[in-house]
Design an enzyme around this catalytic site. Sequence first.
Site, PDB file in Angstrom:
ATOM      1  N   HIS A  68      31.015  43.968  48.678  1.00  0.00           N
ATOM      2  CA  HIS A  68      30.063  44.967  49.162  1.00  0.00           C
ATOM      3  C   HIS A  68      28.984  44.359  50.049  1.00  0.00           C
ATOM      4  CE1 HIS A  68      26.632  44.289  46.314  1.00  0.00           C
ATOM      5  NE2 HIS A  68      27.579  43.983  45.436  1.00  0.00           N
ATOM      6  N   ASP A 181      23.844  38.537  45.624  1.00  0.00           N
ATOM      7  CA  ASP A 181      24.672  39.651  45.176  1.00  0.00           C
ATOM      8  C   ASP A 181      24.570  40.742  46.258  1.00  0.00           C
ATOM      9  OD1 ASP A 181      25.920  41.790  43.928  1.00  0.00           O
ATOM     10  OD2 ASP A 181      24.310  42.117  42.473  1.00  0.00           O
ATOM     11  N   GLU A 211      27.750  50.055  47.262  1.00  0.00           N
ATOM     12  CA  GLU A 211      28.242  49.662  45.937  1.00  0.00           C
ATOM     13  C   GLU A 211      27.139  49.780  44.894  1.00  0.00           C
ATOM     14  OE1 GLU A 211      29.069  46.605  42.668  1.00  0.00           O
ATOM     15  OE2 GLU A 211      27.367  46.879  43.997  1.00  0.00           O
ATOM     16  N   GLU A 212      25.933  49.366  45.259  1.00  0.00           N
ATOM     17  CA  GLU A 212      24.827  49.311  44.294  1.00  0.00           C
ATOM     18  C   GLU A 212      24.359  50.683  43.835  1.00  0.00           C
ATOM     19  OE1 GLU A 212      23.972  46.740  42.879  1.00  0.00           O
ATOM     20  OE2 GLU A 212      24.129  44.978  44.166  1.00  0.00           O
ATOM     21  N   ASP A 234      32.744  39.446  43.924  1.00  0.00           N
ATOM     22  CA  ASP A 234      31.368  39.827  43.628  1.00  0.00           C
ATOM     23  C   ASP A 234      30.679  38.660  42.932  1.00  0.00           C
ATOM     24  OD1 ASP A 234      28.987  41.407  43.100  1.00  0.00           O
ATOM     25  OD2 ASP A 234      30.257  43.187  43.166  1.00  0.00           O
ATOM     26  N   HIS A 325      19.736  40.563  40.955  1.00  0.00           N
ATOM     27  CA  HIS A 325      18.845  41.702  41.203  1.00  0.00           C
ATOM     28  C   HIS A 325      17.378  41.296  41.110  1.00  0.00           C
ATOM     29  CE1 HIS A 325      21.789  45.321  40.774  1.00  0.00           C
ATOM     30  NE2 HIS A 325      22.351  44.298  41.396  1.00  0.00           N
TER      31      HIS A 325
END
Length: 352
Positions: A68, A181, A211-212, A234, A325
């Site tokens: 992603h 990420d 994606e998130e 990922d 994140h």
Amino acid sequence: MERVRETLEKLSNACGISGRECNIREILEDEMKDCVDEIKEDALGNLIAIKYGKKPKETRKKVMLAAHMDEIGLMVKYIDDDGFIRFIGIGGWFYPSLLNTQVILHGSNGPIKGVIGSKPPHILSEEERKKQIRLEDLFIDIGAKNREEVRNAGIREGTPVTIDVSLKDLLNDRVTGKSLDNRAGLTVLIEFMRRIDHLDCDIYAVGTVQEEVGLKGAKTSSFEINPDFALVIDTTIPQDHPGIDPKRSMIEIDKGPVITIADASGRGLIAPEKIIDWLINVAKDKDIPYQLEVSEGGTTDATSIHLSRAGIPTGVISIPTRYIHSPVEVLSIKDIDNTVELIVQALKDVDL
């Protein structure tokens, strides 16, 4: 590995929150245009790069590799009379990690620097010190004196915001930065397409959008491609730093790519045994370090892909990444390189 690091730096330093991935898509296209046969963008914004196989078309299998493009970020919600900016989170934030960070607002007049402000500790009451930081407690300060100055700077409702952080080197071939990420996954995608010659199968390398915020791009792109099988690249959480119970898993940085057996306690993906066995056997045969993961937490684009159409056999290979994140994610360049090598070797002679 230097080329791998340079590619990761370019992607990590660029900005592209969910639904606003155009900068990342441009980099991805530029990095792959000389090593693929065709590149296209679909209606949702996914980038699809194709390297066709050597066999006759009617006998070639289609393999989808997906990573992603989007990063978690912020979006302007409201500008108050005094020029302070309220915002929402786009993707899964732990809001205390945003406190007192520098940000970039991507307005119509170009990027504007700002900070996420808060009350200084000197004037916090005892009760305020005990409270958990909430989204409504946070605001962005760009130095404006009023709402009109903010709007004149090209900022309005809906303006995307990213963290103002650049990739930096740590010890032992490790780096730290934002959006590893999943810019690490995109780096694997690019480097894989650089390293391989034309295989027997058709390779569809896909940079997916959003994606998130719901695995959206993977759903539409896999429906269009309809591959025989897919691999998602990922990042995942290692258990090798303070604060995490080591009983959760044994994943560590520098120990190689992580092959997913199941994620989200099975609510996401339960990978087919034939894909797991295939990847493990290749890793063992080629002496590539690898790790296995059974997770309770998040999931990946594989959850959307494996349920597309009549079902698509799908696996996940991840790069261990600390502090996911947050603005200070950490990974090993060696793990990225080994992830590329595992996929290269696996697809040289695949029969699934």
